[in-house]
Design a protein around this motif. Structure first.
Motif, mmCIF file in Angstrom:
data_model
loop_
_atom_site.group_PDB
_atom_site.id
_atom_site.type_symbol
_atom_site.label_atom_id
_atom_site.label_comp_id
_atom_site.label_asym_id
_atom_site.label_seq_id
_atom_site.Cartn_x
_atom_site.Cartn_y
_atom_site.Cartn_z
ATOM 1 N N ARG A 1 28.988 55.923 44.585
ATOM 2 C CA ARG A 1 29.572 54.939 43.666
ATOM 3 C C ARG A 1 29.817 55.635 42.329
ATOM 4 O O ARG A 1 29.170 56.630 42.006
ATOM 5 C CB ARG A 1 28.621 53.772 43.379
ATOM 6 N N PRO A 2 30.681 55.078 41.502
ATOM 7 C CA PRO A 2 30.906 55.669 40.185
ATOM 8 C C PRO A 2 29.787 55.327 39.211
ATOM 9 O O PRO A 2 29.119 54.295 39.340
ATOM 10 C CB PRO A 2 32.227 55.036 39.736
ATOM 11 N N THR A 3 29.559 56.200 38.247
ATOM 12 C CA THR A 3 28.701 55.875 37.112
ATOM 13 C C THR A 3 29.584 55.270 36.018
ATOM 14 O O THR A 3 30.793 55.155 36.170
ATOM 15 C CB THR A 3 27.987 57.131 36.588
ATOM 16 N N THR A 4 28.970 54.847 34.919
ATOM 17 C CA THR A 4 29.751 54.261 33.834
ATOM 18 C C THR A 4 29.393 54.939 32.527
ATOM 19 O O THR A 4 28.235 55.302 32.288
ATOM 20 C CB THR A 4 29.496 52.747 33.704
ATOM 21 N N GLY A 5 30.374 55.105 31.657
ATOM 22 C CA GLY A 5 30.136 55.670 30.333
ATOM 23 C C GLY A 5 29.662 57.106 30.391
ATOM 24 O O GLY A 5 29.572 57.735 31.444
ATOM 25 N N GLY A 6 29.351 57.659 29.215
ATOM 26 C CA GLY A 6 28.764 58.983 29.141
ATOM 27 C C GLY A 6 29.706 60.088 29.574
ATOM 28 O O GLY A 6 30.875 59.868 29.871
ATOM 29 N N THR A 7 29.156 61.299 29.625
ATOM 30 C CA THR A 7 29.957 62.479 29.962
ATOM 31 C C THR A 7 29.312 63.320 31.052
ATOM 32 O O THR A 7 29.690 64.460 31.269
ATOM 33 C CB THR A 7 30.166 63.361 28.717
ATOM 34 N N GLY A 8 28.317 62.758 31.754
ATOM 35 C CA GLY A 8 27.634 63.519 32.799
ATOM 36 C C GLY A 8 28.288 63.340 34.148
ATOM 37 O O GLY A 8 29.513 63.247 34.260
ATOM 38 N N ALA A 9 27.464 63.287 35.178
ATOM 39 C CA ALA A 9 27.978 63.169 36.544
ATOM 40 C C ALA A 9 28.797 61.897 36.698
ATOM 41 O O ALA A 9 28.394 60.827 36.245
ATOM 42 C CB ALA A 9 26.822 63.172 37.537
ATOM 43 N N ALA A 10 29.932 62.007 37.370
ATOM 44 C CA ALA A 10 30.834 60.864 37.516
ATOM 45 C C ALA A 10 30.434 59.963 38.667
ATOM 46 O O ALA A 10 30.907 58.833 38.760
ATOM 47 C CB ALA A 10 32.266 61.359 37.730
ATOM 48 N N SER A 11 29.565 60.449 39.575
ATOM 49 C CA SER A 11 29.221 59.672 40.756
ATOM 50 C C SER A 11 27.722 59.685 41.003
ATOM 51 O O SER A 11 27.006 60.612 40.623
ATOM 52 C CB SER A 11 29.948 60.215 41.992
ATOM 53 N N SER A 12 27.286 58.619 41.665
ATOM 54 C CA SER A 12 25.891 58.447 42.032
ATOM 55 C C SER A 12 25.831 58.076 43.501
ATOM 56 O O SER A 12 26.577 57.204 43.957
ATOM 57 C CB SER A 12 25.281 57.323 41.176
ATOM 58 N N ALA A 13 24.961 58.728 44.252
ATOM 59 C CA ALA A 13 24.768 58.385 45.660
ATOM 60 C C ALA A 13 23.553 57.468 45.776
ATOM 61 O O ALA A 13 22.474 57.791 45.284
ATOM 62 C CB ALA A 13 24.566 59.639 46.501
ATOM 63 N N ALA A 14 23.752 56.315 46.409
ATOM 64 C CA ALA A 14 22.675 55.339 46.583
ATOM 65 C C ALA A 14 22.210 55.339 48.026
ATOM 66 O O ALA A 14 23.015 55.249 48.961
ATOM 67 C CB ALA A 14 23.158 53.954 46.190
ATOM 68 N N PHE A 15 20.897 55.444 48.215
ATOM 69 C CA PHE A 15 20.264 55.347 49.526
ATOM 70 C C PHE A 15 19.275 54.183 49.430
ATOM 71 O O PHE A 15 18.226 54.298 48.780
ATOM 72 C CB PHE A 15 19.543 56.642 49.879
ATOM 73 N N LEU A 16 19.602 53.064 50.032
ATOM 74 C CA LEU A 16 18.885 51.818 49.799
ATOM 75 C C LEU A 16 18.050 51.418 51.012
ATOM 76 O O LEU A 16 18.424 51.663 52.162
ATOM 77 C CB LEU A 16 19.880 50.704 49.475
ATOM 78 N N GLY A 17 16.921 50.772 50.729
ATOM 79 C CA GLY A 17 16.121 50.177 51.791
ATOM 80 C C GLY A 17 15.504 51.164 52.745
ATOM 81 O O GLY A 17 15.356 50.874 53.945
#
Length: 500
Positions: free
Chosen positions: A26-42
């Motif tokens: 998924r995308p991150t918001t704001g800032g200037t770091g990594a543009a994406s985040s991987a979520a591993f849920l449950g």
């Protein structure tokens, strides 16, 4: 990191010690770091606590074959509709309630591992959910921090005394979840040697409990406590409460007896005992909440404060603080009742009498002048939260410690109330359901500042302001503008001499 996300698979897979899991980007918001985040849920860290395991110590999850789909939150220990809450914390049905959610900008990165934040949710030890959108770690990922949220058994299932059941089952869940992190987080790009535990309210209480436990010291490197409801119930009081609740339920105080009651009946029985009010004051003054950690002499050998005085956890970097008006809204909702209660009786409920009462009223004259409701809110806030900040600071001694106050007032009611700092900590001002707590347009620069302090602490062990080393040391005051002030909990100090 994240610049080539478009070329990577949408559903990354990671091999844990128990089996493979599949997440999603998924995308991150704001800032200037990594543009994406991987979520591993449950991802389950324990077997479902049902049937013969319902009131047992948690059992590590057995390995599985194939790939576990980790693109949706797992079942939560919180059941049913929690009603209107300060933080949106949904319940998810199902039996497998002991899960972790991992958010990472760099799955499968092996070296060097990124720092890790493990979040323990609040809710008075009887409610709350790790599936809250406010606890999404995407913007910690943006700034180079792997984030994990954990679940644990709540209410009587997690913390109630049962004659033939292990004590502190919810605490044992925390420990097993942290063991899972230690064993598996490197596969998600995290460094198991740089784990910071953090939590708010009961989650903050969990942090102070773990900080004072000898058996937990190898599981984390540093700790961040937001508005911690600190305390551990004496064993005799826990047993008294458990026997009384079993009698009200018409069952024996045993695993067999409690297993005869459906979840709904147990929730009904405990409901009256978990309301916030004068009973909360009495519980916190005499040890802890009736459904929370218990000094059992085994897993938890002494109260968190006593452990800190013994030097347990004293070498770990630690941030502790609270909001200015944690429970003032609770007092406002009780205004119709408060108008009939004499002010001195309210103060005595908090243990304030004689010279301590006089000193406290003098130190809080501005609040007292606003009327009984505001004064009651300040007393509740100080007795349950802010006085404990000072007690922790005194107990910690020379350990590396920093303290803060969150003072920004909501655009709705002009109060820095309970939970208001959480979306600033996670930098999720674009999240849902903020307006009822923060009002419209909460200040972006303040979120940048609070979140950056957390990132810096998790990454480098320093939130960016001077340590608290003795009475009068600087306190970081988060507001608009923020400031650094000496001894800025002094209005609470008279509460330390109140009767316990």
């Amino acid at each position: 990191m994240g610049s080539d996300t478009g070329a990577r698979e949408q559903y990354p897979e990671v091999a844990t010690a128990e089996g493979r899991v599949r997440g999603w980007w998924r995308p991150t918001t704001g800032g200037t770091g990594a543009a994406s985040s991987a979520a591993f849920l449950g991802i389950p860290f324990a077997e479902p606590p049902v049937a013969e395991l319902r009131f047992a110590a948690p059992v590590p999850k057995a390995p599985w074959d194939g790939v576990l789909d980790a693109t949706a939150f797992g079942a939560t220990p919180q059941r049913g509709d929690p009603g209107v809450t300060l933080i949106p914390e949904p319940s998810v049905p199902g039996p497998s309630t002991l899960n972790v959610n991992v958010f990472t900008p760099a799955p499968r990165r092996r070296f060097p591992g990124l720092p890790v934040l493990v979040w323990i949710h609040g809710g008075g030890y009887y409610a709350g959910s790790p599936a809250s959108p406010w606890y999404d770690g995407r913007n910690f990922n943006r700034d180079g921090v792997v984030t994990v949220t954990i679940s644990y058994r709540l209410g009587f299932d997690g913390f109630g005394w049962i004659q033939d059941a292990p004590s502190n089952r919810g605490v044992r869940d925390w420990l097993l979840a942290l063991e899972w992190v230690r064993r598996n987080i490197a596969a998600f790009g995290g460094d198991p040697g740089r784990v910071t535990i953090a939590g708010q309210s009961a989650g903050g209480g969990a942090v102070t409990t773990l900080l004072g436990m000898e058996s937990a010291q190898h599981l984390f490197h540093s700790a961040y406590c937001l508005s911690g409801a600190m305390g551990a119930l004496p064993a005799a009081r826990a047993q008294e409460f458990g026997r009384a609740l079993a009698e009200r339920g018409g069952v024996a105080p045993t695993r067999l007896g409690w297993s005869a009651l459906p979840e709904e009946r147990i929730l009904e029985l405990q409901k009256d005992q978990t309301r916030i009010g004068p009973r909360t004051l009495r519980s916190m003054r005499t040890g802890g909440l009736p459904l929370g950690p218990t000094v059992d002499g085994d897993l938890i050998r002494r109260s968190p404060l006593a452990s800190l005085r013994e030097g347990i956890g004293g070498d770990k970097p630690f941030v502790v603080g609270s909001a200015d008006d944690e429970f003032t809204a609770v007092a406002a909702r009780s205004g119709a009742v408060l108008r009939w209660i004499p002010r001195n009786l309210l103060l005595r409920t908090a243990g304030l009498s004689g010279d301590a009462r006089t000193a406290y009223l003098a130190a809080n004259a501005e609040v007292a002048a606003l009327g009984k409701i505001r004064l009651t809110g300040r007393v509740l806030t100080d007795a349950v939260f802010r006085a404990n900040v000072l007690r922790i600071l005194e107990a910690r001694g020379p350990g590396p410690t920093w303290t803060y106050r969150f003072s920004w007032p909501s655009g709705n009611d002009g109060l820095a109330g309970h939970c208001i700092d959480v979306p600033f900590f996670f930098d999720c001002l674009d999240g849902p359901a903020l307006a009822p707590l923060t009002g419209g347009h909460p200040p972006r620069p303040l979120a940048d500042e609070v979140h950056r302090a957390a990132v810096d602490f998790v990454t480098d062990g320093d939130p960016g302001w001077p340590r608290y080393e003795e009475t009068g040391s600087p306190v970081k005051v988060f507001g608009t503008p923020s400031a650094l002030r000496a001894d800025d909990y002094r209005s609470v100090r008279a509460m330390l001499t109140a009767r316990r």
